[in-house]
Write an enzyme that holds these catalytic residues in place. Structure first.
Site, PDB file in Angstrom:
ATOM      1  N   HIS A   1     -13.581  -9.179   7.631  1.00 22.52           N
ATOM      2  CA  HIS A   1     -12.820  -8.894   8.194  1.00 22.52           C
ATOM      3  C   HIS A   1     -12.854  -8.830   8.897  1.00 22.52           C
ATOM      4  O   HIS A   1     -13.311  -7.257   9.401  1.00 22.52           O
ATOM      5  CB  HIS A   1     -10.705  -8.025   7.927  1.00 22.52           C
ATOM      6  CG  HIS A   1     -10.143  -9.245   7.170  1.00 22.52           C
ATOM      7  ND1 HIS A   1      -8.604  -8.847   7.277  1.00 22.52           N
ATOM      8  CD2 HIS A   1     -10.327 -10.156   6.080  1.00 22.52           C
ATOM      9  CE1 HIS A   1      -8.697 -10.259   6.489  1.00 22.52           C
ATOM     10  NE2 HIS A   1      -8.911 -10.335   5.381  1.00 22.52           N
TER      11      HIS A   1
ATOM     12  N   TYR B   1      -0.416  -5.037  11.394  1.00 24.91           N
ATOM     13  CA  TYR B   1       0.279  -3.636  11.777  1.00 24.91           C
ATOM     14  C   TYR B   1       1.553  -4.115  12.721  1.00 24.91           C
ATOM     15  O   TYR B   1       1.101  -4.020  13.770  1.00 24.91           O
ATOM     16  CB  TYR B   1      -0.444  -2.328  12.004  1.00 24.91           C
ATOM     17  CG  TYR B   1      -1.399  -2.206  11.025  1.00 24.91           C
ATOM     18  CD1 TYR B   1      -3.020  -2.556  10.555  1.00 24.91           C
ATOM     19  CD2 TYR B   1      -1.475  -1.173  10.316  1.00 24.91           C
ATOM     20  CE1 TYR B   1      -3.585  -2.546  10.575  1.00 24.91           C
ATOM     21  CE2 TYR B   1      -2.334  -0.884   9.161  1.00 24.91           C
ATOM     22  CZ  TYR B   1      -3.155  -1.270   9.354  1.00 24.91           C
ATOM     23  OH  TYR B   1      -4.330  -1.508   7.802  1.00 24.91           O
TER      24      TYR B   1
ATOM     25  N   PRO C   1      -1.171   5.329   4.817  1.00 25.86           N
ATOM     26  CA  PRO C   1      -2.131   4.606   4.123  1.00 25.86           C
ATOM     27  C   PRO C   1      -2.226   3.439   5.700  1.00 25.86           C
ATOM     28  O   PRO C   1      -2.847   2.185   5.672  1.00 25.86           O
ATOM     29  CB  PRO C   1      -1.272   4.103   3.486  1.00 25.86           C
ATOM     30  CG  PRO C   1       0.503   4.021   3.471  1.00 25.86           C
ATOM     31  CD  PRO C   1       0.052   5.405   3.478  1.00 25.86           C
TER      32      PRO C   1
ATOM     33  N   LYS D   1      -7.450   4.527   4.943  1.00 27.82           N
ATOM     34  CA  LYS D   1      -8.216   5.723   4.846  1.00 27.82           C
ATOM     35  C   LYS D   1      -8.713   6.178   3.022  1.00 27.82           C
ATOM     36  O   LYS D   1      -9.445   6.407   2.462  1.00 27.82           O
ATOM     37  CB  LYS D   1      -8.557   6.550   5.643  1.00 27.82           C
ATOM     38  CG  LYS D   1      -8.947   6.136   7.031  1.00 27.82           C
ATOM     39  CD  LYS D   1     -10.280   5.945   7.222  1.00 27.82           C
ATOM     40  CE  LYS D   1     -10.195   5.264   8.336  1.00 27.82           C
ATOM     41  NZ  LYS D   1     -11.399   4.076   7.822  1.00 27.82           N
TER      42      LYS D   1
ATOM     43  N   TYR E   1     -11.668   2.593  12.569  1.00 30.47           N
ATOM     44  CA  TYR E   1     -10.794   1.475  11.392  1.00 30.47           C
ATOM     45  C   TYR E   1     -12.154   1.093  10.348  1.00 30.47           C
ATOM     46  O   TYR E   1     -11.799   1.541   9.543  1.00 30.47           O
ATOM     47  CB  TYR E   1     -10.255   0.816  11.994  1.00 30.47           C
ATOM     48  CG  TYR E   1      -9.413  -0.385  11.132  1.00 30.47           C
ATOM     49  CD1 TYR E   1      -8.195   0.073  10.953  1.00 30.47           C
ATOM     50  CD2 TYR E   1      -9.627  -1.150  10.263  1.00 30.47           C
ATOM     51  CE1 TYR E   1      -7.185  -0.749   9.761  1.00 30.47           C
ATOM     52  CE2 TYR E   1      -9.023  -2.319   9.367  1.00 30.47           C
ATOM     53  CZ  TYR E   1      -8.021  -1.674   9.408  1.00 30.47           C
ATOM     54  OH  TYR E   1      -7.707  -2.118   8.351  1.00 30.47           O
TER      55      TYR E   1
HETATM   56  C1  PHB Z   1      -2.842  -3.505   1.673  1.00 32.76           C
HETATM   57  O1  PHB Z   1      -3.109  -4.169   1.552  1.00 32.76           O
HETATM   58  O2  PHB Z   1      -2.097  -1.968   0.749  1.00 32.76           O
HETATM   59  C2  PHB Z   1      -3.431  -2.449   2.210  1.00 32.76           C
HETATM   60  C3  PHB Z   1      -3.701  -2.759   3.563  1.00 32.76           C
HETATM   61  C4  PHB Z   1      -4.349  -1.734   5.102  1.00 32.76           C
HETATM   62  C5  PHB Z   1      -2.974  -0.664   4.947  1.00 32.76           C
HETATM   63  C6  PHB Z   1      -2.684   0.056   4.296  1.00 32.76           C
HETATM   64  C7  PHB Z   1      -2.638  -0.737   2.397  1.00 32.76           C
HETATM   65  O3  PHB Z   1      -3.794   0.299   6.166  1.00 32.76           O
END
Ligand code: PHB
Ligand code: APR
Length: 389
Positions: free
Chosen positions: A72, A200, A292, A296, A384
Site C-alpha cells: 500500500h 481511518y 492499534p 505499530k 506510519y
Molecule cells: C487491521 O487490519 O487489523 C488493522 C490495520 C490497521 C490498524 C489496525 C488494525 O491501524
C-alpha cells in the site's frame, strides 16, 4: 536439559527470535502456554512497515508475504465529512505491506517445524530462575510433570500478561502507561474491501476503520465504550454502525457478510523500563503495548527482536557484550517514538467520553494543519511507514 537461549512465548516475537537464532546456529527452545492452534486463532493487526517487511525477507521468511501481501502506497483519514489521503510513497518514500499477523505466525511456525528446533506447546506454570546470576533456568509443567531447562539467557516474548515482566525485580522495573475508556470491536468477513487502501474515520459516533486481509477478505473496526461485549453485536448491528460512521461513498461500497470472527480489543499505551534484567530480556508486548491506531504493535515486536538477536549473536559467538548492554536503550528509543505516534493518532481520531469543546477544536485544528501542510503530512507518513531500524 540445556539450551543456549530459552524463549518464553510463541507469538510473532518469540517465533521470530527463535528463527533468527536457529539460522545463526544458536540453540534455543520455545515454551508456549497454549497449543499452536490457539496461537493461530488470534486475529490481530495486519500492517507491516517497509523495514519489517525487509527484515522478514532478510531472514528468509518473506516469500508468502511477497506473493500474497498487498503493498500500500497510502491510506486515508476521514474527519467530519472531510477526507485526506496520506501519500506514503510521495511523502516518506516508502510503502507498507498489508499481511495479517496470523499469516506471519503461520510462516514462522512452519519454518521452525522444518528446522527441527524445539518448541513446547502447552507449557503450564512457566517460571524463571537465577537470571540475576550466571546460570538461569526455566521450569514448567507438562502433562503433570515438572520440567527444567538450564540456559545462558532467557527471552520473555510472552505478551502483556506474561511471566517475564512479572518476574522482573520490583525495585528496578518502572511501568508507564494509560488505558483508554474505549475499545475496538473488530469483524473479519469474506467480502471485498470497501476501498483499495485503509481508511481511518473520525465521526461523532466514534472512530471506524476499514482494513483488509486480501482482495476478498475485509477487516473492519468500530470504537465501542469500555466493557462492551462482542456477543451483544449482531453482524447487522455492526455493519449499520460502521456505515453510519463512514463517508457516504465508502459506506455504499461496504459489503456486509457473515462475520468469521468478532471480538473487542481494549486500547492501552504501556511501556516497561528497562527491557533487560541481568540474563533476562523482554521483547514485544511483554515490554510495551500501543493502541492499534498506528498499526505499530507487531512492528515494534519485530524491531525488538532484530536488536535482541543481533546482541545475543554477538555475545554468544564473539563474546562481545556491547549489544546486550545497549539493547534496552536502543529498543526503548524506538518504542517511545511509536508510543507517541500511536497515542497521538488515537487522540486525534477517537471520541473521548469526557472530551471538552476546546479539545474538539484542537483536533479540528490538527486535522486542518494536516490538510494545509505538506510537512505535517510528511511527519505523519514517516511515522506510519516506521523509523529505520
Ligand atoms: C487491521 O487490519 O487489523 C488493522 C490495520 C490497521 C490498524 C489496525 C488494525 O491501524
Ligand atoms: N508461559 C508461556 N507462554 C506464555 C505465557 C506464559 N506464562 N504468557 C503468555 N504466553 C504466550 C501467549 O500464549 C502468546 O502466544 O506468549 C505469547 C505472546 O504472544 P503475543 O501476545 O502475540 O506477543 P508478541 O509475540 O510480543 O507479539 C506482539 O502481538 O498483541 C500483538 O499488537 C501486538 O502485534 C503485536 C504482537
Amino acid at each position: 536439559m540445556r539450551t543456549q537461549v530459552a524463549i518464553i512465548g510463541a507469538g510473532p516475537a518469540g517465533l521470530f527470535l527463535g528463527h533468527v537464532l536457529t539460522r545463526a546456529g544458536i540453540d534455543n527452545v520455545i515454551l508456549e502456554r497454549r497449543d499452536a492452534s490457539r496461537v493461530l486463532a488470534r486475529i490481530r493487526a495486519g500492517v507491516l512497515e517497509a523495514g519489517s517487511a525487509d527484515l522478514l525477507r532478510k531472514h528468509g521468511i518473506g516469500a508468502r508475504m511477497d506473493a500474497e501481501g498487498l503493498p500500500h502506497d497510502g491510506f486515508s483519514l476521514a474527519f467530519g465529512g472531510r477526507r485526506l489521503r496520506v501519500d506514503l510513497r510521495g511523502l516518506a518514500g516508502a510503502s507498507v505491506v498489508v499481511y495479517g499477523q496470523t499469516e506471519i505466525t503461520r510462516d514462522l511456525m512452519e519454518a521452525r517445524a522444518a528446522s527441527g528446533a524445539r518448541t513446547v506447546y502447552g507449557a503450564e506454570d512457566v517460571a524463571i530462575e537465577g537470571f540475576e546470576g550466571d546460570a538461569p533456568a526455566v521450569t514448567w509443567r507438562e502433562g503433570g510433570v515438572v520440567r527444567r531447562i538450564g540456559c545462558d539467557y532467557v527471552c520473555a516474548c510472552d505478551g502483556f500478561h506474561g511471566v517475564g515482566r512479572a518476574s522482573a525485580p520490583r525495585a528496578t522495573l518502572r511501568e508507564h502507561g494509560r488505558a483508554y475508556p474505549f475499545g475496538w470491536l473488530g469483524v473479519l468477513v469474506d467480502a471485498p474491501p470497501a476501498d483499495h487502501e485503509l481508511l481511518y474515520a473520525r465521526h461523532e459516533r466514534g472512530f471506524a476503520l476499514c482494513s483488509m486481509r486480501s482482495a476478498t477478505r475485509s477487516r473492519y473496526y468500530v470504537q465501542v465504550p469500555e466493557g462492551e461485549r462482542a456477543q451483544d453485536w449482531s453482524d447487522a448491528r455492526f455493519f449499520d454502525e460502521l456505515r453510519r460512521r463512514l463517508p457516504d461513498d465508502v459506506a455504499e461500497r461496504v459489503t456486509p457478510a457473515p462475520s468469521l470472527e468478532k471480538s473487542v480489543a481494549p486500547l492501552r499505551s504501556f511501556v516497561a523500563e528497562p527491557m533487560r534484567f541481568g540474563r533476562l530480556f523482554l521483547a514485544g508486548d511483554a515490554a510495551h503495548i500501543v493502541p492499534p491506531t498506528g498499526a505499530k504493535g507487531l512492528n515494534l515486536a519485530l524491531g525488538d527482536v532484530h536488536y535482541l538477536s543481533e546482541a545475543l549473536i554477538a555475545r554468544i559467538r564473539d563474546g562481545d557484550e556491547t549489544g546486550i548492554d545497549g539493547y534496552s536503550a536502543k529498543a526503548l528509543a524506538r518504542v517511545w517514538r511509536a508510543e507517541r505516534f500511536s497515542w497521538r493518532m488515537t487522540g486525534l481520531m477517537h471520541e473521548f467520553p469526557d472530551e471538552t469543546p476546546f479539545e474538539r477544536r484542537m483536533k479540528d485544528a490538527e486535522f486542518a494543519e494536516l490538510e494545509a501542510s505538506r510537512a505535517a503530512r510528511a511527519a505523519l507518513a514517516e511515522n506510519y511507514v516506521g523509523a529505520p531500524l
